[in-house]
Structure formats: C-alpha cells, structure tokens
Design an enzyme around this catalytic site. Structure first.
Site, PDB file in Angstrom:
ATOM      1  N   ASP A  74     -10.762   2.354  -2.838  1.00  0.00           N
ATOM      2  CA  ASP A  74     -11.251   2.130  -1.478  1.00  0.00           C
ATOM      3  C   ASP A  74     -12.768   2.192  -1.432  1.00  0.00           C
ATOM      4  OD1 ASP A  74      -8.866   1.666  -0.307  1.00  0.00           O
ATOM      5  OD2 ASP A  74      -8.608   3.668   0.523  1.00  0.00           O
ATOM      6  N   ASP A  82       0.842  -1.209   0.000  1.00  0.00           N
ATOM      7  CA  ASP A  82       0.000   0.000   0.000  1.00  0.00           C
ATOM      8  C   ASP A  82       0.878   1.261   0.000  1.00  0.00           C
ATOM      9  OD1 ASP A  82      -2.265   1.568   0.201  1.00  0.00           O
ATOM     10  OD2 ASP A  82      -3.023   0.616   2.026  1.00  0.00           O
TER      11      ASP A  82
HETATM   12  C1  DGJ Z   1      -5.789   1.943   2.111  1.00  0.00           C
HETATM   13  C2  DGJ Z   1      -6.204   0.713   1.364  1.00  0.00           C
HETATM   14  O1  DGJ Z   1      -6.693   1.049   0.109  1.00  0.00           O
HETATM   15  C3  DGJ Z   1      -7.236  -0.043   2.190  1.00  0.00           C
HETATM   16  O2  DGJ Z   1      -7.713  -1.151   1.486  1.00  0.00           O
HETATM   17  C4  DGJ Z   1      -6.579  -0.454   3.479  1.00  0.00           C
HETATM   18  O3  DGJ Z   1      -5.537  -1.355   3.211  1.00  0.00           O
HETATM   19  C5  DGJ Z   1      -6.055   0.759   4.206  1.00  0.00           C
HETATM   20  N1  DGJ Z   1      -5.211   1.558   3.367  1.00  0.00           N
HETATM   21  C6  DGJ Z   1      -5.301   0.342   5.444  1.00  0.00           C
HETATM   22  O4  DGJ Z   1      -4.700   1.375   6.065  1.00  0.00           O
END
Ligand code: DGJ
Length: 696
Positions: free
Chosen positions: A521, A452
């Site tokens: 997200d 991420d």
């Molecule tokens: C952003 C990601 O897109 C989410 O799926 C998740 O992993 C969060 N970060 C966790 O902090």
C-alpha cells in the site's frame, strides 16, 4: 529421464544441479547430495551410515535422514509427528518401495511405511530441469480403521552440504513496508520464521536463500526455495550439535492438528528449492522463470497498463466521477480501468458493506453497466475490487448469517478494520461467495479482479469442523483456493490480482490463481524501490503491479515515479483530475515508452546491478531472453554532495556482440559494457531509463 535409479538409490538431475538420496545399510532413507551436477552418476556419494557415539548420540540422531519422523533417540527437528488411536506418539518409518513417473515433469515417489500401524507416507519429488528446481511434497495415507492425529507434517527437509558455515537470507516487513532483506549467520540451534496469521503475511515470507558468506548478486553458491502456500507456514533453519545445517519447510504446526480418518490421505503443499553457483540474481531468475513457465495462469501474457481509483477517490466512487477519471486515463494510454473499494451496497466507509457484493443503489443507480460501457467505449477493459473473505457486522450478510465468521462462541469477536473473517473452511460460505461473485462476473464485462484481504485472524474457532477444529488453518486456505479456482474456471477471461492490504499474500500458492500481486500500500517511489527490490528476489516483474501515484510528488519528479513503477507492471493510481497538462503529456509519453519495452521488463531476465539495500543509487537491468534488447533503470535517492556515482556494469549481454546504449555516443561490445561499464551521473532524486539494443 533426469531421475536415475540404482538399487536403493536415486539421483535427480536438472540442467545444472543434482540431488540424491538412498536407503542406507540400516534401512533409513537418507539424504546424500545436493549441489552442482557432477560429470558421472558414479560421482554421487553413497548414503551416509552413522553409528552411535556414546549413549547421548544415537545413530538416528546423527543420520541425515531425508524426512525424519519423531521416534527413537532423535533430538533433531522431526518433520512429522502423529498420535495413533492408542495414544502412541512414535512413528517408525521403513522404506517400502519407490516409483518413477516419466513425463514432461518427471517424478519420484518414495513410499515409507510404519512397521506396526497401518500408515503409509509418500515423499514426492518433481524435477524442473530447466529452472534447476526440485519440488517436494508429502502425503500420508491412513490404511487402518481408526483416526490418526497428525500434529506436524512439513513438506520437505532440505539438507545443506555438511561442515560449513551458512548465512540465511529472508524477507521481513510490515504492512506498508514489506519485503526487506535480512541476512544472518546461522549458528547452533534453530531459527524459526513463520506466519500464524491465517495468510502468508507482510511480516515474513516463506522464501529463503542460504549461502556461505562469500556471495554477491553474480557470484557464489546459493541454495534457495519457496513454499507454495498461502496460509500459516513455518521455516526452521536448524544447525545441529554436529554442525549439520538443514531447513524444514511446510505448514505451520503451531495450533495445528488434522484428524486422518480411515482410508483418507492428507497432502502437504509443495516446497520448491534449487541450487546455483552464480549468486543471488541467478537464484531469483530461476524462480522467475519457474513462475512464468509453470505457476502463473498466464505466465507469458503481457500485462496491461492499468488505472486504479483507490488513491484518487477512496470510497467516493460513483458513476459520474469514475467516468471522468476513465476519460483521463484513456487519454494517456491506460488499457485497463479498475474501480477499487467503495462501489458496492452501502460501502461509504470501512464500517459497512463487506459481504453484500452488488452495486450500491445510490452510487450506481443503473448498476455498473453504464460505467463499464463507457470504459469499454474508451478502448479499455474494466476491472473491479472485491474482498470476498470479509464481512462487516453492518451488512445484510452478517445480519443473516452471524455464525459464518471465524469465532469462538463464548468470546468477543475482535474486529480489524471493522471487519470479521468469513470461515471459508465451510462449504456454505464458499457456495455463497461463488454464487455472488459469479453473478457479478456473468452480468458484467469484467476482465480483471483485485482480490483483497485486509485483516489477520483472531479467535480461530471452527466448532462444527468435520475434523479437529484446528484443521481450520488448512481448510480455510483450501477454501480460498477452491472458491477462486471455481470462479477462474467459470470466467477464464478474467485476470486476477492478489492483494492483502498490499503484499500480505505474496507466495507461489496464490500465483497459481493470480497473475499479479499488489506489492504494497506504500506507493511512495523511494519506499517502493526497496520494497520492490525485496519482492524481485522471489517474484518476476510481470507479477509486480506498481502504480504511479501522488505520494512523494513534492520531492520526486514524475519521471522518477514513472521509472520506479515501470520496473514492474505499470499502473497509475494518482488523481488524474488534479494533474497539470504537462504532467498528463509526460504521463502519456512514459506509458507509450513502457508499451514498447514491457516485453523486456515483464518477460526478461532481471539483474540487480546496484542494490538499494546497500546503495542510495540503485540500478536494475532487464535483458530479453534472446539477449538482443535490454532496459536499464538507475536512480539516485539522496546522497550529500559532492558525490560521484560509480560506473554501472551491465549484465546479461553477449560479450562479442555490439550494443548501443541510449545516451552513449558509440556502440561497444557486450564485454565492454559489462566490464568497463558506463558512467551515469544523476542529481539527488533523479533517475534515468536507458534502452540497450544489439546492433550487430
Ligand atoms: C487495501 C489495498 O491494498 C488498497 O490498494 C485498497 O484496495 C484498499 N485495501 C481498499 O480498501
């Protein structure tokens, strides 16, 4: 060999297209042709020769140069700008020679040389015949003693056939709302799309499509392309004062400089572009095939159905509750259980922990081993979330090495989500990350990593850079690639996912390392239909990770949420502990169905039959490469009643073959399904999945 060479002229042919260039009688390397492949090699036009037209229109300005440098009376966009050690900012390139390289992917290298300074520029071309794509990149070599400063160096200039109006399609968005299609007429001047955020960005993607205006998903000429790069990029669509349309694509020159020392070579990322006479779906299919054939680490692998803990438990991950979730996940047929953010040292919220990549001692008193063993004993692989590029000021790592972050020494360090960015341009940072993550992957049976990145850059300082501090933009991305590549080399059993707060790092550069992308997200299925449609214009379904969550559950039935996620790599992200027995049973049924058809979805050809960007009743079809099997998804979001849906016209079937469509009484020929179509009636917020099988 698909590259044909005549004296000072080269033709690059793919299965259906051709691209040609040559040195004109004034000694300039000039673009000649890009479009449909022509019957004879003699059909391709000669390299154009332009003459001055009054003092304001010098020949250099009018010529469709293959890769113009800044020099002379030329006011079109140059693709390269340099400053020589004596301060001269004028690069005069002359054709030197060219070499052909045979092989599975044939290449042409055209060498150009400055006529005064010891600098050589090479334009590289690689032909991907089956996908009708030309790959281009550039390298510059300093053959002299003193450093040369590069201030712009794009990967390619793509010339469109002259004398036409063109529309530019591109993708824009935001965090939680990525990948929306925009299409606009290009008029005189330049339209710039770019990222200045250190990564690809949610806001714009480097993908483009150009068309004449009379194009749809199935018909019409389009030229399209992508840049294989995960950092600052720039696309300039230019219509010159003589109506020549051209696209420059490459590294962003904003705040960019690179000091090229004696004997050094700088190489740009690749720009890939293609042509098709068959509309937008065909352009997408060619990119999808290319990604699966040549880019992805495991392009032909069927990706597993995963469970991800994020939306269910957020930071409250600990051994017992994750084990319970894992049991539920296994009971519905999940194959890969992924623990998201919250598992590592002192990570109780987003203020702490990033950088300290070992299990939290309270949440996992015996490390991750007991949970992983549990997950494995349930028949699932185990996966883990990490965010290697980041550090919280409240972390052991930052306390020990505060100067490892990107910063200007005299300025406050702006935090985003309470975090700073580690400077991966630095070798010691890379080494630290490799050591820590390698340790995790060596100690535990981890088969999947979600990588991420949750903020964009600020104060882009790199005071102890080995070159110009502005090299950080490129060196950082090279650092990300090198850490990732080294970890992948040491742990070939691991499948990687690229995430940057959702789809902030989706590009053909990162896909050389990551098999999947976390698209957004936003997991509301209606929002997803649109985001996924934008994503599908560029990337194949086997890269599109899509979870069924609890978002929108008060309006959208579980079947609708499953259907939306089954259009890519199916995952589950809802809190299974709160699902009713009926929901659990239904989930198990859909996962079972998905496993039967995922080869068609993940590896087949995609057709956008009705686009959500034009219609509240989108329909998507996937067809296996042998055209024997297909899957249709149709959705209705909201349409005021009374409303009758129009028929769905299938695509990609063999006209003479007979096909059965699930839910329809009798088999019909492919031609009938494609030209007469089928009527599917849906109520608001209803969806359907239909299997289509060749029967004779
Ligand atoms: C952003 C990601 O897109 C989410 O799926 C998740 O992993 C969060 N970060 C966790 O902090």
């Amino acid at each position: 060999m698909p590259i044909h060479s005549k004296p000072n002229y080269w033709i690059l042919e793919t299965d259906s297209t051709a691209y040609s260039l040559g040195v004109n009688s004034h000694g300039l390397l000039t673009h000649a042709y890009w479009g449909k492949r022509l019957p004879s090699q003699n059909d391709y036009p000669e390299t154009p020769v332009m003459v001055n037209w009054e003092s304001f229109n010098n020949a250099a300005h009018l010529t469709p140069e293959e890769y113009p440098a800044y020099t002379g009376m030329k006011y079109v966009e140059p693709d390269i700008l340099v400053t020589f050690p004596d301060g001269v900012r004028d690069l005069v390139l002359h054709f030197e020679d060219a070499e052909l390289q045979a092989g599975e992917k044939p290449e042409l290298h055209v060498h150009l040389r400055d006529d005064h300074y010891p600098v050589q520029l090479t334009l590289h071309y690689r032909v991907h015949e089956a996908q009708d794509l030309i790959e281009r990149w550039v390298s510059i070599h300093n053959l002299g003693g003193d450093p040369v400063m590069i201030e712009r160096i794009f990967s390619a200039l793509w010339h469109l056939p002259p004398g036409q109006d063109y529309f530019l399609s591109h993708l824009t968005g935001n965090w939680n709302d990525e990948m929306h299609l925009r299409r606009e007429l290009l008029t005189y001047g330049s339209k710039i799309l770019e990222s200045r955020r250190l990564t690809t960005s949610h806001q714009h993607n480097s993908w483009f499509v150009i068309d004449h205006g009379n194009v749809d998903e199935d018909h019409g000429e389009v030229w399209f392309g992508v840049l294989a790069w995960s950092g600052n990029w720039k696309l300039t669509a230019e219509v010159t004062d003589y109506a020549a349309t051209r696209l420059h694509q490459g590294l962003n020159d904003w705040d960019f400089a690179w000091r090229l020392n004696q004997g050094e070579t700088f190489t740009t990322p690749s720009s890939l572009a293609g042509y098709t006479p068959d509309g937008f779906s065909s352009a997408s299919q060619k990119l999808h095939d290319y990604a699966r054939e040549h880019v992805l680490p495991h392009g032909k692998m069927l990706n597993k159905v995963l469970y991800n803990s994020w939306e269910a438990t957020f930071f409250f991950v600990e051994e017992e509750s994750q084990a319970r979730l894992a049991e539920m996940a296994a009971s519905i047929g999940v194959e890969l259980f992924v623990v998201d953010d919250g598992w590592f040292h002192k990570r109780d919220n987003d203020w702490t922990g990033l950088g300290d990549w070992w299990p939290d001692e309270e949440k996992f008193p015996h490390g991750l081993a007991p949970l992983i063993q549990k997950v494995n004993s349930l028949g699932m692989d185990f996966g883990l979330w990490i965010e290697p590029e980041m550090v919280n000021p409240d972390s052991d790592l930052y306390r020990a090495y505060p100067d490892w972050v990107i910063h200007f020494p005299t300025r406050q360090r702006s935090e985003g989500r309470n975090q700073l960015i580690l400077n991966l341009a630095r070798q010691n940072v890379r080494d630290y990350l490799i050591e820590k993550i390698d340790h995790l992957l060596s100690e535990y049976n981890i088969r999947f990593i979600k990588w991420d990145m949750n903020r964009h850059v600020s104060e882009p300082g790199f005071m102890d850079s080995p070159g110009d501090p502005r090299e950080i933009w490129v060196r950082y991305v090279q650092g990300v690639y090198s850490v990732w590549r080294e970890l992948a080399r040491r742990h070939p059993e691991v499948v990687w996912q690229s995430c940057s707060g959702g789809g902030g790092r989706a590009d053909f550069g990162i896909l050389q390392l990551a098999d999947q992308i976390w698209v957004s997200d936003n997991t509301d299925a209606i929002a997803r239909l649109s985001i996924q449609e934008g994503f599908s214009r560029v990337f194949p379904a086997n890269t599109m990770e899509a979870w069924v969550t609890d978002a929108g559950k008060d309006i959208l039935p579980l079947s609708f949420r499953f259907h939306a996620s089954m259009c890519g790599v199916l995952g589950i992200g809802g809190n299974l502990m709160l699902w009713s027995p009926d929901d659990i049973a239904e989930a198990a049924k859909w996962i079972d169905t998905y496993k039967d058809i995922r080869h068609i979805i993940q590896l087949g050809d995609l057709y956008r039959l009705r686009c959500v960007s034009h219609d509240n009743c989108p329909a998507i079809q996937y067809v296996s490469k042998d055209q024997a099997e297909s899957v249709l998804f149709a959705f209705r979001t909201y349409m005021p009643e009374p409303y009758r849906l129009s028929p769905i016209y299938l695509r990609g079937l063999i006209p003479e073959a007979m096909y059965n469509v699930e839910g329809c009484a009798t088999p019909r020929t492919g031609a009938a399904w494609m030209h007469d179509g089928l009527q599917i009636d849906l109520n608001n917020f209803q969806s359907t999945l239909r299997l289509i099988k060749r029967v004779e």
